[in-house]
Design a protein around this motif. Structure first.
Motif, PDB file in Angstrom:
ATOM      1  N   ILE A 184      54.120  -0.433  61.659  1.00 54.33           N
ATOM      2  CA  ILE A 184      53.823   1.410  62.068  1.00 54.33           C
ATOM      3  C   ILE A 184      53.581   1.930  60.634  1.00 54.33           C
ATOM      4  N   ALA A 185      54.470   1.667  59.573  1.00 51.08           N
ATOM      5  CA  ALA A 185      54.319   2.144  58.432  1.00 51.08           C
ATOM      6  C   ALA A 185      53.003   2.120  57.649  1.00 51.08           C
ATOM      7  N   VAL A 186      52.362   1.134  57.730  1.00 51.86           N
ATOM      8  CA  VAL A 186      50.964   0.716  57.155  1.00 51.86           C
ATOM      9  C   VAL A 186      49.858   1.734  57.346  1.00 51.86           C
ATOM     10  N   VAL A 187      50.340   2.003  58.780  1.00 52.05           N
ATOM     11  CA  VAL A 187      49.325   3.110  59.325  1.00 52.05           C
ATOM     12  C   VAL A 187      49.691   4.679  59.242  1.00 52.05           C
ATOM     13  N   ASN A 188      50.961   4.823  59.508  1.00 51.73           N
ATOM     14  CA  ASN A 188      51.475   6.274  59.513  1.00 51.73           C
ATOM     15  C   ASN A 188      52.088   6.576  58.483  1.00 51.73           C
ATOM     16  N   ASN A 189      52.779   5.738  57.358  1.00 53.67           N
ATOM     17  CA  ASN A 189      53.556   6.136  56.398  1.00 53.67           C
ATOM     18  C   ASN A 189      53.001   5.411  55.102  1.00 53.67           C
ATOM     19  N   LYS A 190      51.749   5.678  54.648  1.00 52.53           N
ATOM     20  CA  LYS A 190      50.915   5.052  53.928  1.00 52.53           C
ATOM     21  C   LYS A 190      51.469   5.093  52.427  1.00 52.53           C
ATOM     22  N   ALA A 191      52.028   6.609  52.184  1.00 50.80           N
ATOM     23  CA  ALA A 191      52.514   6.784  50.578  1.00 50.80           C
ATOM     24  C   ALA A 191      53.744   6.205  50.516  1.00 50.80           C
ATOM     25  N   GLU A 192      54.617   6.045  51.581  1.00 56.56           N
ATOM     26  CA  GLU A 192      55.925   5.350  51.157  1.00 56.56           C
ATOM     27  C   GLU A 192      55.740   3.802  51.203  1.00 56.56           C
ATOM     28  N   VAL A 193      54.642   3.269  51.891  1.00 58.20           N
ATOM     29  CA  VAL A 193      54.495   1.952  51.655  1.00 58.20           C
ATOM     30  C   VAL A 193      53.999   1.676  50.384  1.00 58.20           C
ATOM     31  N   GLN A 194      53.167   2.581  49.865  1.00 63.42           N
ATOM     32  CA  GLN A 194      52.336   2.407  48.607  1.00 63.42           C
ATOM     33  C   GLN A 194      53.413   2.470  47.523  1.00 63.42           C
ATOM     34  N   ALA A 195      54.283   3.363  47.560  1.00 65.11           N
ATOM     35  CA  ALA A 195      55.246   3.758  46.626  1.00 65.11           C
ATOM     36  C   ALA A 195      56.253   2.329  46.572  1.00 65.11           C
ATOM     37  N   ALA A 196      56.465   1.888  47.643  1.00 60.76           N
ATOM     38  CA  ALA A 196      57.329   0.528  47.462  1.00 60.76           C
ATOM     39  C   ALA A 196      56.618  -0.724  46.911  1.00 60.76           C
ATOM     40  N   TYR A 197      55.393  -0.654  47.079  1.00 63.48           N
ATOM     41  CA  TYR A 197      54.408  -1.887  46.516  1.00 63.48           C
ATOM     42  C   TYR A 197      54.406  -1.526  45.232  1.00 63.48           C
ATOM     43  N   ASP A 198      54.046  -0.249  44.461  1.00 60.29           N
ATOM     44  CA  ASP A 198      54.042  -0.010  43.261  1.00 60.29           C
ATOM     45  C   ASP A 198      55.263  -0.305  42.282  1.00 60.29           C
ATOM     46  N   GLU A 199      56.404  -0.242  43.166  1.00 60.02           N
ATOM     47  CA  GLU A 199      57.486  -0.738  42.395  1.00 60.02           C
ATOM     48  C   GLU A 199      57.793  -2.208  42.231  1.00 60.02           C
ATOM     49  N   ILE A 200      57.319  -2.837  43.418  1.00 58.35           N
ATOM     50  CA  ILE A 200      57.555  -4.295  43.515  1.00 58.35           C
ATOM     51  C   ILE A 200      56.599  -4.774  42.328  1.00 58.35           C
ATOM     52  N   LYS A 201      55.537  -4.110  42.013  1.00 56.73           N
ATOM     53  CA  LYS A 201      54.411  -4.813  41.016  1.00 56.73           C
ATOM     54  C   LYS A 201      55.310  -4.551  39.759  1.00 56.73           C
ATOM     55  N   ARG A 202      55.724  -3.303  39.557  1.00 56.49           N
ATOM     56  CA  ARG A 202      56.524  -3.225  38.090  1.00 56.49           C
ATOM     57  C   ARG A 202      57.304  -4.095  37.846  1.00 56.49           C
ATOM     58  N   LEU A 203      58.307  -4.342  38.871  1.00 55.88           N
ATOM     59  CA  LEU A 203      59.364  -5.643  38.890  1.00 55.88           C
ATOM     60  C   LEU A 203      58.715  -7.043  38.360  1.00 55.88           C
ATOM     61  N   GLN A 204      57.365  -7.247  39.183  1.00 54.64           N
ATOM     62  CA  GLN A 204      56.804  -8.595  39.138  1.00 54.64           C
ATOM     63  C   GLN A 204      56.336  -8.647  37.491  1.00 54.64           C
ATOM     64  N   VAL A 205      55.662  -7.468  37.040  1.00 57.26           N
ATOM     65  CA  VAL A 205      55.312  -7.477  35.591  1.00 57.26           C
ATOM     66  C   VAL A 205      56.446  -7.577  34.815  1.00 57.26           C
ATOM     67  N   MET A 206      57.598  -7.164  34.996  1.00 57.63           N
ATOM     68  CA  MET A 206      58.471  -7.145  34.082  1.00 57.63           C
ATOM     69  C   MET A 206      59.161  -8.617  34.097  1.00 57.63           C
ATOM     70  N   MET A 207      59.122  -9.282  35.108  1.00 57.37           N
ATOM     71  CA  MET A 207      59.662 -10.569  35.070  1.00 57.37           C
ATOM     72  C   MET A 207      58.585 -11.637  34.749  1.00 57.37           C
ATOM     73  N   GLU A 208      57.349 -11.382  35.062  1.00 55.03           N
ATOM     74  CA  GLU A 208      56.230 -12.415  34.932  1.00 55.03           C
ATOM     75  C   GLU A 208      55.796 -12.328  33.496  1.00 55.03           C
ATOM     76  N   VAL A 209      55.981 -11.172  32.938  1.00 57.99           N
ATOM     77  CA  VAL A 209      55.390 -11.156  31.298  1.00 57.99           C
ATOM     78  C   VAL A 209      56.500 -11.107  30.642  1.00 57.99           C
ATOM     79  N   ASP A 210      57.435 -10.162  30.476  1.00 53.63           N
ATOM     80  CA  ASP A 210      58.609  -9.890  29.644  1.00 53.63           C
ATOM     81  C   ASP A 210      59.698 -10.931  29.609  1.00 53.63           C
ATOM     82  N   MET A 211      60.043 -11.263  30.841  1.00 52.35           N
ATOM     83  CA  MET A 211      61.164 -12.267  31.011  1.00 52.35           C
ATOM     84  C   MET A 211      60.751 -13.587  30.636  1.00 52.35           C
TER      85      MET A 211
END
Length: 374
Positions: A331-358
């Motif tokens: 439901i959220a990917v249709v009606n709450n796109k901003a919240e879903v995008q915000a979560a996606y962006d933070e997961i991506k930041r975590l991924q970069v920290m671990m994939e590159v820096d770690m």
């Protein structure tokens, strides 16, 4: 002459000390066996034990429901047990190395391919055409009609109408469907037991002894599993249903566990498993030696901040953003796109920290490749 001899002796002594004293902030000076012992005995094995225990509880709930097939409350109890079992699996699933890979158990527990988690048409034929449904019958079938996602399909209705599910067990194929549900739940429990036994009796010793950081080391393999899974959470669990592979148009039915409405809970369990591996933390929350301690030993930093602290804080940010999604993911990917995008962006930041820096600071070889530019 005596002074010269004394001076040479002193210089040789200083040189010898300099040669034997190893810097304290190196990979070799870190107690890697203690880290791997903690990860193996206090994190990995207890995680799979939790999966086995939840699988056992699930079997009991299924048995209770199938003995009283029209009882909606017993169906609800089985549904709750499925969610708890699936969460336990997801938390343990980062530790795919060892028996899961050696015995090809992953697809029989948690099949997925290009957004598909089971083959409904084949499953219905498999049930309808069966004569004897037992563990041998389940074992003879392919991954698309087994595992946690097939069990979800057998217990949950997309419209959340339990009467629809109950009707499938009282209709023309009801007896076979009941037998399939029972046999499949036992089969999953058997897989969980196999993993626990293999880790306890065999693989944990191998895991602890492989304490270098080459491509086949425990650190090297686990680091790659971590990066692989965090990418999967970002790209498949969140990115696919929000439309990343469909020109931005949401695909809510491609969310994992959309029937049960537990997509976000399962993704968070996967992230929790990654976090536990990073921190060396047991499923019960007991902190031990983990990858964060190795990074601290190496004095790894991001700016002026310890890299381990930055990564740990980012996990908290990710959980906050996922919890801020106000409804189920489909439901959220249709009606709450901003919240879903915000979560996606933070997961991506975590991924970069671990994939590159770690990864760079650990000095392990990353065999996983993220070619997605989103």
């Amino acid at each position: 002459m005596k002074k010269i001899i004394i001076l040479i002796t002193v210089l040789l002594g200083i040189w010898a000390c300099a040669k034997t004293e190893e810097p304290t902030n190196t990979f070799e000076s870190f107690d890697r066996k203690s880290m791997l012992t903690n990860l193996g005995n206090s994190v990995i094995i207890p995680s799979f034990e939790a999966f086995y225990q939840k699988s056992d509880a699930f079997v009991l709930a299924v048995n209770a429901y199938t003995a009283d097939i029209k009882n909606e409350q017993k169906l609800v109890t089985a549904q709750v047990a499925w969610v708890e079992m699936a969460k336990a699996w997801k938390q343990a699933s980062v530790f795919k190395q060892g028996p899961i890979e050696d015995q090809f158990l992953l697809s029989t527990i948690d099949f997925s391919a290009n957004g598909a988690y089971l083959n409904v048409t084949l499953l219905e034929k498999t049930i309808a055409n069966a004569t004897t449904i037992d563990n041998a019958y389940i074992e003879s079938k392919g991954a698309t009609v087994k595992g946690i996602h097939t069990l979800e399909y057998l217990l949950f209705d997309k419209a959340k109408v339990n009467a629809t599910i109950i009707a499938t067990y009282t209709g023309s194929t009801g007896v076979k469907r009941t037998a399939y549900l029972k046999a499949l739940s036992v089969n999953l429990k058997n897989q969980a037991k196999t993993i626990v036994d293999e880790w306890k009796n065999k693989y944990v010793t191998t895991f602890i002894s492989a304490d270098s950081r080459d491509i086949n080391s425990s650190l090297g393999v686990l680091s790659n599993k971590i990066i692989d899974l965090i990418y999967t959470v970002r790209d498949e669990r969140i990115g696919v249903p929000k439309g990343n592979r469909n020109s931005g148009t949401p695909q809510p039915d491609l969310a994992e566990a959309f029937l049960s409405g537990s997509s976000i809970a399962l993704a968070m369990s996967e992230l929790k498993g990654i976090e536990n591996a990073f921190l060396g933390k047991s499923p019960a929350g007991v902190d031990g030696i983990g990858l964060d301690d190795l990074l601290d030993k190496l004095e790894a930093k991001s700016g002026d901040e310890l890299l381990s602290k930055k990564i740990k804080n980012q996990f908290a940010v990710v959980y906050t953003k996922l919890n801020a999604i106000p409804t189920t993911l489909p439901i959220a990917v249709v009606n709450n796109k901003a919240e879903v995008q915000a979560a996606y962006d933070e997961i991506k930041r975590l991924q970069v920290m671990m994939e590159v820096d770690m990864i760079n600071n650990l000095g392990v070889l990353l065999t996983f490749s993220d070619n997605d530019g989103d």
